[in-house]
Scaffold this motif. Structure first.
Motif, PDB file in Angstrom:
ATOM      1  N   UNK A  50      11.870   6.816 -13.705  1.00  0.00           N
ATOM      2  CA  UNK A  50      10.943   6.757 -12.575  1.00  0.00           C
ATOM      3  C   UNK A  50       9.858   5.698 -12.754  1.00  0.00           C
ATOM      4  N   UNK A  51       9.729   5.163 -13.958  1.00  0.00           N
ATOM      5  CA  UNK A  51       8.702   4.154 -14.224  1.00  0.00           C
ATOM      6  C   UNK A  51       9.185   2.734 -13.929  1.00  0.00           C
ATOM      7  N   UNK A  52      10.494   2.552 -13.817  1.00  0.00           N
ATOM      8  CA  UNK A  52      11.043   1.201 -13.755  1.00  0.00           C
ATOM      9  C   UNK A  52      10.623   0.458 -12.492  1.00  0.00           C
ATOM     10  N   UNK A  53      10.785   1.078 -11.327  1.00  0.00           N
ATOM     11  CA  UNK A  53      10.458   0.392 -10.081  1.00  0.00           C
ATOM     12  C   UNK A  53       8.959   0.093  -9.967  1.00  0.00           C
ATOM     13  N   UNK A  54       8.062   1.073 -10.249  1.00  0.00           N
ATOM     14  CA  UNK A  54       6.633   0.728 -10.180  1.00  0.00           C
ATOM     15  C   UNK A  54       6.226  -0.323 -11.206  1.00  0.00           C
ATOM     16  N   UNK A  55       6.866  -0.310 -12.375  1.00  0.00           N
ATOM     17  CA  UNK A  55       6.589  -1.371 -13.344  1.00  0.00           C
ATOM     18  C   UNK A  55       6.897  -2.734 -12.720  1.00  0.00           C
ATOM     19  N   UNK A  56       8.039  -2.828 -12.032  1.00  0.00           N
ATOM     20  CA  UNK A  56       8.427  -4.122 -11.459  1.00  0.00           C
ATOM     21  C   UNK A  56       7.434  -4.549 -10.380  1.00  0.00           C
ATOM     22  N   UNK A 217       2.032  -0.797  -2.115  1.00  0.00           N
ATOM     23  CA  UNK A 217       1.140  -1.963  -2.076  1.00  0.00           C
ATOM     24  C   UNK A 217       0.012  -1.773  -3.089  1.00  0.00           C
ATOM     25  N   UNK A 218      -0.465  -0.530  -3.213  1.00  0.00           N
ATOM     26  CA  UNK A 218      -1.495  -0.229  -4.201  1.00  0.00           C
ATOM     27  C   UNK A 218      -1.039  -0.553  -5.614  1.00  0.00           C
ATOM     28  N   UNK A 219       0.206  -0.233  -5.934  1.00  0.00           N
ATOM     29  CA  UNK A 219       0.760  -0.560  -7.248  1.00  0.00           C
ATOM     30  C   UNK A 219       0.712  -2.066  -7.496  1.00  0.00           C
TER      31      UNK A 219
END
Length: 386
Positions: A50-56, A217-219
């Motif tokens: 679950x961390x992969x997409x927000x990391x990108x 967008x916040x990420x």
């Protein structure tokens, strides 16, 4: 004289590591046999996957600060840069849409199915589509707003999304909630996208839906704020590393505290999730920056840098290949036909490993196979920019 763009080798490494992980979790040999850390959380909670997409998306923000930092100083050039960002974002969206409709178009060509039906049921949003949309919005905010304003927008996004999701009654339900089918974001997805154009596995909501694009967008803005700090030339390396670790750990703690009231949830991209994942990304970049750019441990970077410099290219190809090969059928002794990938997997992997290990080895093989292609491109300085 134009100031040359700064570039962080650690950022390319971190991006490549993230994309390689994305390809690994997206391509198991069998979706029914996956190790728990390589699966998404059922709903609330957060696994490594679950961390992969927000990391990108966070890395996209850091990259925006580095790539557009010099252009920001020249307002007369903003229109040109924004137009370029919009063009890039649209291309990203179209690449994602192409992946979504590819299988349906192949069915039209090979099975004679209706072209109209293909467009009537295609998913409108998705991973690349979200990256494209977020990239456009975040680029404009970065160019047109001061750092303080960007921070205020970031905080406002988290607060507004939290208020919408936890206080606004959902039409047809009568009360605010965070359940799969009945939350406000799902209701908006059904109303705007319609059920025919949402994520196929749900039919009633989309993990890359309309409203949840706001905290995404916040990420990206979180990443931009970090990128602005990392570009500063009046701050020494140890201070940058210490600051990154501090803000990262603080963000993780805030995310975990907010989780008590607004659960960490990737599908909803909750505000607590933005802080938690963004904080871990900051810690990850701090570690990479200290080891690679400061301490000079650069020999270890090549395997993932080759992924990082052609990140979108490899993500697109990794999504296209199985879709294409699934339409190639192999005849069996009984006259039936099996998709090429399924036949290859059942012949070369499942006889030699347990089901769950066969699935993992297949995914690793997939990542290594693309590494060969990317390494060839890297050595010849072939970088495909979207």
């Amino acid at each position: 004289m134009t100031e040359p763009k700064q570039r962080l080798l650690s950022l390319d490494f971190f991006r490549g590591l993230t994309v390689a992980a994305m390809i690994l979790v997206n391509n198991p040999g069998s979706w029914g046999h996956i190790y728990a850390p390589l699966e998404h959380a059922e709903w609330n909670g957060c696994t490594p996957t679950d961390l992969i997409f927000p990391f990108f998306l966070w890395i996209v923000g850091v990259s925006i600060a580095f790539a557009m930092g010099n252009s920001k100083k020249d307002p007369a050039n903003h229109s040109k840069v924004i137009l370029k960002a919009v063009k890039r974002g649209v291309i990203l969206y179209l690449l994602g849409f192409f992946l979504a409709i590819f299988g349906k178009l192949m069915a039209v060509i090979m099975d004679g199915k209706s072209l109209l039906e293909a467009f009537q049921t295609v998913r409108i949003l998705g991973v690349l589509q979200r990256i494209g949309i977020v990239f456009i919005i975040s680029s404009i905010i970065f160019l047109k707003c001061s750092t303080k304003t960007i921070f205020r927008v970031f905080i406002a996004i988290l607060a507004i999304y939290w208020a919408l999701m936890t206080f606004v009654p959902v039409p047809g339900v009568g009360y605010p909630n965070l359940e799969k089918e009945t939350n406000l974001a799902a209701w908006i997805d059904r109303g705007i996208l319609t059920e025919a154009h949402t994520w196929a596995s749900s039919k009633t909501w989309d993990p890359e839906g309309v409203l949840s694009t706001l905290p995404a967008v916040g990420t990206c803005l979180f990443g931009i704020l970090v990128g602005v700090w990392m570009r500063r030339k009046d701050v020494d390396h140890p201070t940058k590393v210490a600051w990154l670790f501090t803000i990262g750990i603080a963000s993780v703690i805030l995310g975990l505290l907010w989780d008590l009231q607004f659960p960490i949830n990737k599908a909803l991209w909750t505000s607590s999730y933005v802080l938690y994942a963004g904080g871990l990304a900051a810690v990850g970049l701090a570690l990479c920056y200290w080891l690679i750019d400061v301490q000079g441990y650069k020999k270890i970077t090549t395997p993932f840098v080759v992924y990082g410099v052609n990140a979108i290219t490899v993500f697109f190809l990794a999504g296209l290949m199985p879709r294409l090969l699934n339409f190639i059928k192999i005849s069996n002794a009984d006259g039936s036909k099996t998709p090429l990938l399924e036949k290859f997997y059942s012949t070369c992997y499942t006889p030699f490993f347990s089901p769950i290990n066969a699935s993992l080895v297949w995914a690793i093989s997939y990542v290594l196979g693309f590494y060969v292609l990317l390494y060839f491109m890297y050595k010849r300085n072939i970088i495909i920019k979207v």
